[in-house]
Each structure stands twice: as structure tokens, then as C-alpha cells.
Design a protein around this motif. Structure first.
Motif, PDB file in Angstrom:
ATOM      1  N   LEU A 290       1.844   1.709  -3.501  1.00 40.34           N
ATOM      2  CA  LEU A 290       0.666   2.037  -4.303  1.00 40.34           C
ATOM      3  C   LEU A 290       0.311   3.510  -4.159  1.00 40.34           C
ATOM      4  O   LEU A 290      -0.026   4.187  -5.141  1.00 40.34           O
ATOM      5  N   GLY A 291       0.382   4.025  -2.935  1.00 40.87           N
ATOM      6  CA  GLY A 291       0.116   5.445  -2.724  1.00 40.87           C
ATOM      7  C   GLY A 291       1.121   6.322  -3.435  1.00 40.87           C
ATOM      8  O   GLY A 291       0.761   7.336  -4.054  1.00 40.87           O
ATOM      9  N   CYS A 292       2.395   5.936  -3.366  1.00 35.67           N
ATOM     10  CA  CYS A 292       3.421   6.722  -4.063  1.00 35.67           C
ATOM     11  C   CYS A 292       3.252   6.628  -5.574  1.00 35.67           C
ATOM     12  O   CYS A 292       3.548   7.596  -6.296  1.00 35.67           O
ATOM     13  N   LEU A 293       2.780   5.479  -6.067  1.00 38.57           N
ATOM     14  CA  LEU A 293       2.507   5.360  -7.497  1.00 38.57           C
ATOM     15  C   LEU A 293       1.405   6.314  -7.915  1.00 38.57           C
ATOM     16  O   LEU A 293       1.485   6.954  -8.981  1.00 38.57           O
ATOM     17  N   GLY A 294       0.373   6.424  -7.080  1.00 35.57           N
ATOM     18  CA  GLY A 294      -0.686   7.395  -7.358  1.00 35.57           C
ATOM     19  C   GLY A 294      -0.156   8.815  -7.380  1.00 35.57           C
ATOM     20  O   GLY A 294      -0.521   9.624  -8.247  1.00 35.57           O
ATOM     21  N   VAL A 295       0.730   9.149  -6.430  1.00 31.46           N
ATOM     22  CA  VAL A 295       1.333  10.479  -6.400  1.00 31.46           C
ATOM     23  C   VAL A 295       2.124  10.735  -7.676  1.00 31.46           C
ATOM     24  O   VAL A 295       2.058  11.822  -8.270  1.00 31.46           O
ATOM     25  N   SER A 296       2.871   9.728  -8.124  1.00 28.69           N
ATOM     26  CA  SER A 296       3.689   9.881  -9.334  1.00 28.69           C
ATOM     27  C   SER A 296       2.825  10.196 -10.545  1.00 28.69           C
ATOM     28  O   SER A 296       3.124  11.118 -11.325  1.00 28.69           O
ATOM     29  N   TRP A 297       1.730   9.435 -10.716  1.00 28.70           N
ATOM     30  CA  TRP A 297       0.878   9.650 -11.876  1.00 28.70           C
ATOM     31  C   TRP A 297       0.125  10.981 -11.781  1.00 28.70           C
ATOM     32  O   TRP A 297      -0.110  11.634 -12.802  1.00 28.70           O
ATOM     33  N   VAL A 298      -0.242  11.386 -10.591  1.00 28.61           N
ATOM     34  CA  VAL A 298      -0.903  12.687 -10.433  1.00 28.61           C
ATOM     35  C   VAL A 298       0.048  13.813 -10.827  1.00 28.61           C
ATOM     36  O   VAL A 298      -0.339  14.761 -11.531  1.00 28.61           O
ATOM     37  N   VAL A 299       1.294  13.725 -10.379  1.00 24.66           N
ATOM     38  CA  VAL A 299       2.276  14.753 -10.725  1.00 24.66           C
ATOM     39  C   VAL A 299       2.488  14.798 -12.233  1.00 24.66           C
ATOM     40  O   VAL A 299       2.516  15.875 -12.845  1.00 24.66           O
ATOM     41  N   VAL A 300       2.623  13.624 -12.849  1.00 24.21           N
ATOM     42  CA  VAL A 300       2.826  13.582 -14.298  1.00 24.21           C
ATOM     43  C   VAL A 300       1.625  14.177 -15.032  1.00 24.21           C
ATOM     44  O   VAL A 300       1.783  14.959 -15.985  1.00 24.21           O
ATOM     45  N   PHE A 301       0.429  13.809 -14.603  1.00 29.07           N
ATOM     46  CA  PHE A 301      -0.772  14.329 -15.270  1.00 29.07           C
ATOM     47  C   PHE A 301      -0.880  15.850 -15.135  1.00 29.07           C
ATOM     48  O   PHE A 301      -1.166  16.551 -16.111  1.00 29.07           O
ATOM     49  N   LEU A 302      -0.651  16.361 -13.938  1.00 28.38           N
ATOM     50  CA  LEU A 302      -0.774  17.805 -13.728  1.00 28.38           C
ATOM     51  C   LEU A 302       0.257  18.577 -14.557  1.00 28.38           C
ATOM     52  O   LEU A 302      -0.024  19.680 -15.035  1.00 28.38           O
ATOM     53  N   CYS A 303       1.438  18.003 -14.724  1.00 26.25           N
ATOM     54  CA  CYS A 303       2.464  18.682 -15.512  1.00 26.25           C
ATOM     55  C   CYS A 303       2.176  18.620 -17.015  1.00 26.25           C
ATOM     56  O   CYS A 303       2.705  19.432 -17.780  1.00 26.25           O
ATOM     57  N   LEU A 304       1.343  17.668 -17.435  1.00 30.36           N
ATOM     58  CA  LEU A 304       1.012  17.522 -18.850  1.00 30.36           C
ATOM     59  C   LEU A 304      -0.425  17.914 -19.152  1.00 30.36           C
ATOM     60  O   LEU A 304      -0.906  17.651 -20.255  1.00 30.36           O
ATOM     61  N   ILE A 305      -1.104  18.530 -18.208  1.00 33.68           N
ATOM     62  CA  ILE A 305      -2.526  18.799 -18.362  1.00 33.68           C
ATOM     63  C   ILE A 305      -2.801  19.726 -19.543  1.00 33.68           C
ATOM     64  O   ILE A 305      -3.867  19.656 -20.163  1.00 33.68           O
ATOM     65  N   ARG A 306      -1.836  20.562 -19.883  1.00 40.07           N
ATOM     66  CA  ARG A 306      -1.992  21.457 -21.032  1.00 40.07           C
ATOM     67  C   ARG A 306      -1.015  21.111 -22.148  1.00 40.07           C
ATOM     68  O   ARG A 306      -0.657  21.965 -22.947  1.00 40.07           O
ATOM     69  N   GLY A 307      -0.605  19.863 -22.190  1.00 41.30           N
ATOM     70  CA  GLY A 307       0.284  19.428 -23.260  1.00 41.30           C
ATOM     71  C   GLY A 307       1.664  20.039 -23.128  1.00 41.30           C
ATOM     72  O   GLY A 307       2.191  20.225 -22.038  1.00 41.30           O
ATOM     73  N   VAL A 308       2.276  20.359 -24.263  1.00 41.93           N
ATOM     74  CA  VAL A 308       3.633  20.885 -24.245  1.00 41.93           C
ATOM     75  C   VAL A 308       3.707  22.284 -23.645  1.00 41.93           C
ATOM     76  O   VAL A 308       4.781  22.731 -23.256  1.00 41.93           O
TER      77      VAL A 308
ATOM     78  N   LEU B 200       0.804  -1.227   0.000  1.00 39.32           N
ATOM     79  CA  LEU B 200       0.000   0.000   0.000  1.00 39.32           C
ATOM     80  C   LEU B 200       0.839   1.280   0.000  1.00 39.32           C
ATOM     81  O   LEU B 200       0.478   2.247  -0.687  1.00 39.32           O
ATOM     82  N   PRO B 201       1.964   1.348   0.737  1.00 38.63           N
ATOM     83  CA  PRO B 201       2.784   2.569   0.639  1.00 38.63           C
ATOM     84  C   PRO B 201       3.294   2.823  -0.781  1.00 38.63           C
ATOM     85  O   PRO B 201       3.301   3.970  -1.247  1.00 38.63           O
TER      86      PRO B 201
END
Length: 568
Positions: A153-171, A150-151
Motif C-alpha cells: 500500500l505504501g509503495c502504491l502511494g509512492v507510485s501514484w505520487v510519482v505519476v502525479f508529480l510528473c504530470l502536474i503540468r500536463g505534457v 501495508l508495504p
């Protein structure tokens, strides 16, 4: 020449495409129409499959770095001593040679840590047991998934959230974030380098790093690992280079960019080696053993050997925070490129109005899918699967795809046409050195590495664990899944090509499309210059592929003004 708009190699782009295409990429607008039979979108789809595999497991590596980063926020690093509940009787720390055992156990007969270190089958470091018994809770077999950590898994969720937020507007958003993720690691490396070279024994570690081991030069694994390192660091055959290059202007000096990036990349790797081995040399000096005893490879270096070395430094949590923060930034920079490649490929391949306007939802969907597919890698058998994907899904296939790209462009599309296209974009032909490398040296070296890797193939292992045959078979299937995209699509394209005989079909399929060339008329010069000026009756209309790029107006056949990309 950077002809492709997407990792799938099939998008409608501003730089190279059919002159008369409508907006849908399924109308035949392929960036690989320079030679439709052999590479075309087969290469692009192969790149997309490779990027998918790497994107899934690479973010798991980032999530482990996040876990260690959060664990470093303490006064004493949790892997510094052997007095934790997860430690075994074989644990022997390096901080206190007089206290090599857990509190309740009798001390070892000898207090000489170097003697104890020589018994490698008996001694395990606290950092190794922290990694294996606490972070991973490693199972005994790849098929025994056990529980999801679970720890992690939580960090994996954090990783994907960070990646998504940084790419939310594309390049637009990722380009700004990369300024930080690409430059700040140099600051951390410099801090660690200054600290490392001032430690006792650092020179020994550096000499071990720079001293060649000539007996290793005939091992195919060394060459294969070197090729994999270059492919990873430069992003060759991933599709990411093509995706990001598609945002350049038509006359951008890609020659200058490629030289600068290649030199900077290799110099950074060498610089990072000095940082790592200076501290490993200090650790070897502290233990009284050879540097080879403390050096490791793969996850063992990043999450076992180096963290243990950090415990020997004053204010060790601070250095640990800096080190893992650097790993996170380096990983995120790669992950941005991988995700953008997949998203752009999907958007360009579908190509309808809705998906062009809702690219953010596509990014979210890809991030969620990547998170779900990465959950098994956070189980107790996750590290086995991670290494399996790393060794098979993203190594052999990259070499094959790169070799096919070189051969297809140089000998199917034609080196003369390729050099002329580069001259049209840059204003000067590529240097003779690059021409020779592209035509002869690069394909030969890649083919050499591929052949010797196959000849000297050894089944994958993790420490003393031997992977079962069925797991190795899955690894080969993952490797073939990307490579087989090329011949399968080649056969499909051959069936669609006009011709009365097989030889005629093959000849027609290996010719560039009649409309192949720059998308904008202002760039269609030389052999791409139109023989007949376009008229409104032609119905030529260009629609924008990506709204986040710079736009210039183009008048369509109905007299209305429409925006078109001024960048790739």
C-alpha cells in the motif's frame, strides 16, 4: 489520421473538428463526426473505460516493482536463501546445493540439486516463497481478501505520487520526464545483456528463445497473447495514441513517426528477450535442467524466475536494483500515457472555463481515485484480481475496439476520404502497403484472432488455482463494459439523428457532419475549402482547449484578439 483530441474522442481540437463550434465540446464538437452513428464517442468512451481499468492495476504492478527495488537495497537479497521465517520445509535454494533445507531440518537424502529440481511438486524456490508467502501473503481464494499488505500500500502511494508529480503540468512536464523514462531502460538493458551473454549457459537460453515451437502456432492463445503484447506495447485502442498525437502540428509527418516507433518497439522487445533468456540459460545450466523449467510467464517471470536468477550473479543486489529500476521506468512511461488520456478526456468532455484552467486538480483527483481503487489489489487476494483484470478487462475489448475502428473508418467514413485527409496533412498519400493493410489485412487478422480466441477460450487460472464462476463472470462484465459503450451510444445517436424513417436516420447517421474538417481555416484546403469566406457576422470564435499548447492569435466576432492552439 489522428482526428481525436481525447481518449473520449470528443474534445474541441485544433486538427479536426466542426468549423463553427463554440468552446463547449457538448455543442457537438466530436472528433468522431467522420461517422457519428457507429464509432463516434462510443469508441472513445470504450477506450476511456479500458484505460481506466489498465491504469488501476498497472500502477499496482509498478508498486510491486518499487517494493522489490527497495528490498534489493541490502547486502544479501531476501529471496536468496531458505533460512527466513516465511520459508517452508519444501524450500530449496540454488546457491548452496549442500544446504537445501532450513537450518533446523535434516538435509535431503540427495545432494544433487538437479534431481531435487525434477520433483517440481515438492520443491519451491526461495524467490517463489518470498513472492507468495511474504510479499503477497497470498490467500487461498479470490473472495478471501484478508488484510491489506501495508508495504505494498505504501509503495502504491509512492507510485501514484510519482505519476502525479510528473504530470502536474500536463505534457509540459511529462514530455521532459519521458526523455529519461524512455531512454534509460536501454542503458540498463545493455548492461544486463553484456553481463548475461558472458555467463556460462547463456547460449543455451538464447537458443531456446530463438527456436520456434511450430506446434504452438495453431493455438489461439498464442495469437491472442501476441496481439495483446502488440496492443500493450504500441498502445492500440487505448486512446493514449490519440491523446498524445493531438499535440502534434497539423502537418507533422505521422507516417514517419509510426514507422520508426513500430520498428523500434518490436526491436526492443526482441532485444529484451535476449537479455532475459541469456540469464535464464545461465540459471538452467547452474541447475542442470532445461530452460523451460526455469522460464515462466506473467508476474512469475518478473518477480519469481528472474529475481532467482539474479541471486546467482556476483554483486546480485546491484543487478537486482538495475533490473527493477528498469521495470519501474518502463511502467511509469505507460502509466503517464494512461493518466494523461483520462485527464484529457475529462477536461475536454466537461470543457468549461474552470476545468480548463484547473487541469492540475483534475490530475490530482484522478490520481487519488486510482490509488483508492487500487487498494483492494494490495490485499492478500490482490494478485487474483490483478490477473482477472489483465486477462479480461484489457485484452478481448482491445481487439473488438480495434476491429470496429478499422471497419468504421475504412467502410463507413470511407477509405478514399481517409486517404485524402492523410495526403492533405502529409503532402503525399499513404503507401499502397498501408492502404491494403488498413482496408483488408488488419481487420481480417484482428477478426481472426477474435474468433479463434473465443473458440479456444479457456477459463483463467493462476498456477493451480481455478477461478470460480462468479469471478469469471465479473471478468466478462469488465470486458463488455467497454465494448458495450459502442452499440449503446450508436442507438442513442440514431435516436437523435434527423429522418422520417429508420433507414433515413441510419443513412444520415453514417454520413460525416457538414462542418467536419480541420479546425483552422488555413488548413481547410481541397474538399474542405470554404465556399463562402467567413464574415464577422457569422459569430465564429475559437477558444483554446489547452493553455499549455503553443498559441496563435485569432480575431473573434467582437474584434477582440483570442488565442488559439497552433498544435493539436
Amino acid at each position: 489520421m489522428r482526428q481525436c483530441r481525447t481518449g473520449a474522442g470528443r474534445g474541441v481540437n485544433e486538427r479536426w473538428r466542426h468549423a463553427g463550434c463554440e468552446r463547449s465540446p457538448r455543442d457537438g464538437c466530436s472528433s468522431w463526426t467522420c461517422g457519428p452513428f457507429f464509432p463516434r464517442t462510443g469508441v472513445g468512451y470504450g477506450m476511456m473505460v479500458v484505460s481506466t481499468y489498465i491504469g488501476i492495476y498497472y500502477n499496482v504492478v509498478i508498486c510491486i516493482a518499487f517494493y522489490y527495488f527497495f528490498s534489493s537495497m541490502t547486502h544479501v537479497l531476501p529471496w536468496a536463501y531458505c533460512n527466513n521465517p516465511w520459508n517452508t520445509r519444501d524450500c530449496a535454494g540454488v546457491l548452496d546445493a549442500s544446504n537445501l533445507t532450513n537450518g533446523s531440518r535434516p538435509a535431503a537424502p540427495s545432494n544433487n540439486l538437479s534431481q531435487l529440481f525434477n520433483h517440481t511438486l515438492q520443491r519451491t524456490s526461495p524467490s517463489e516463497e518470498y513472492w507468495r508467502l511474504y510479499v503477497l501473503k497470498l490467500s487461498d481464494d479470490i473472495g478471501n481478501f484478508g488484510e491489506v499488505r501495508l508495504p505494498l500500500l505504501g509503495c502504491l502511494g509512492v507510485s501514484w505520487v510519482v505519476v502525479f508529480l510528473c504530470l502536474i503540468r500536463g505534457v509540459k512536464s511529462s514530455g521532459k520526464v519521458v526523455y529519461f523514462t524512455a531512454t534509460f531502460p536501454y542503458v540498463v538493458l545493455t548492461i544486463l545483456f553484456v553481463r548475461g551473454v558472458t555467463l556460462e549457459g547463456a547460449f543455451t537460453g538464447i537458443m531456446y528463445y530463438v527456436t520456434p515451437q511450430w506446434d504452438k502456432i495453431l493455438e489461439a492463445k498464442v495469437w491472442g497473447d501476441a496481439a495483446s503484447q502488440i496492443f500493450y506495447s504500441l498502445g492500440c485502442a487505448w486512446g493514449g495514441l490519440i491523446t498524445m498525437a493531438s499535440y502534434n502540428k497539423f502537418h507533422n509527418n505521422c507516417y514517419r513517426d509510426s514507422v520508426i516507433i513500430s520498428i523500434t518497439n518490436c526491436a526492443t522487445s526482441v532485444y529484451a528477450g535476449f537479455v532475459i533468456f541469456s540469464i535464464l540459460g545461465f540459471m538452467a545450466n547452474h541447475l542442470g535442467v532445461d530452460v523451460s523449467r526455469v522460464a515462466d510467464h506473467g508476474p512469475g517471470l518478473a518477480f519469481v524466475a528472474y529475481p532467482e536468477a539474479l541471486t546467482l550473479l556476483p554483486i546480485s543486489p546491484l543487478w537486482s536494483l538495475l533490473f527493477f529500476f528498469m521495470l519501474i521506468l518502463l511502467g511509469l512511461g505507460t502509466q503517464f500515457c494512461l493518466l494523461e488520456t483520462l485527464v484529457t478526456a475529462i477536461v475536454d468532455e466537461v470543457g468549461n472555463e474552470w476545468i480548463l484552467q484547473k487541469k492540475t486538480y483534475v490530475t490530482l483527483a484522478v490520481a487519488v481515485a486510482g490509488f483508492l481503487l487500487g487498494i483492494p489489489l494490495t490485499s492478500q487476494a490482490g494478485i487474483y484480481w490483478l490477473l482477472l483484470m489483465d486477462n479480461y478487462a484489457a485484452s478481448f475489448s482491445l481487439v473488438v475496439i480495434s476491429c470496429i475502428m478499422c471497419v468504421s473508418i475504412m467502410y463507413i467514413y470511407g477509405h478514399r476520404s481517409y486517404f485524402q485527409d492523410i495526403q492533405m496533412m502529409l503532402g503525399f498519400p499513404p503507401p499502397l502497403f498501408f492502404q491494403i493493410c488498413w482496408r483488408f489485412v488488419s481487420p481480417a487478422i484482428i477478426f481472426f484472432i477474435l474468433v479463434f480466441t473465443v473458440i479456444q477460450y479457456r477459463p483463467i487460472t493462476y498456477n493451480h488455482y481455478q477461478y470460480p464462476g462468479w469471478a469469471v463472470a465479473i471478468g466478462f462484465l469488465m470486458a463488455l463494459s467497454s465494448v458495450l459503450c459502442i452499440p449503446f451510444y450508436a442507438l442513442f445517436q440514431l435516436c437523435r439523428t434527423e429522418g422520417d424513417t429508420l433507414l433515413q436516420r441510419l443513412k444520415n447517421a453514417t454520413k460525416p457532419s457538414r462542418d467536419w474538417g480541420p479546425a483552422l481555416l488555413e488548413h481547410r484546403t481541397g474538399r474542405y475549402a470554404p465556399t463562402i469566406a467567413p464574415s464577422p457576422e457569422d459569430g465564429f470564435e475559437v477558444q483554446p482547449l489547452h493553455p499549455d499548447k503553443a498559441q496563435i492569435p485569432i480575431v473573434g466576432s467582437n474584434g477582440s484578439s483570442r488565442l488559439q492552439d497552433s498544435r493539436i
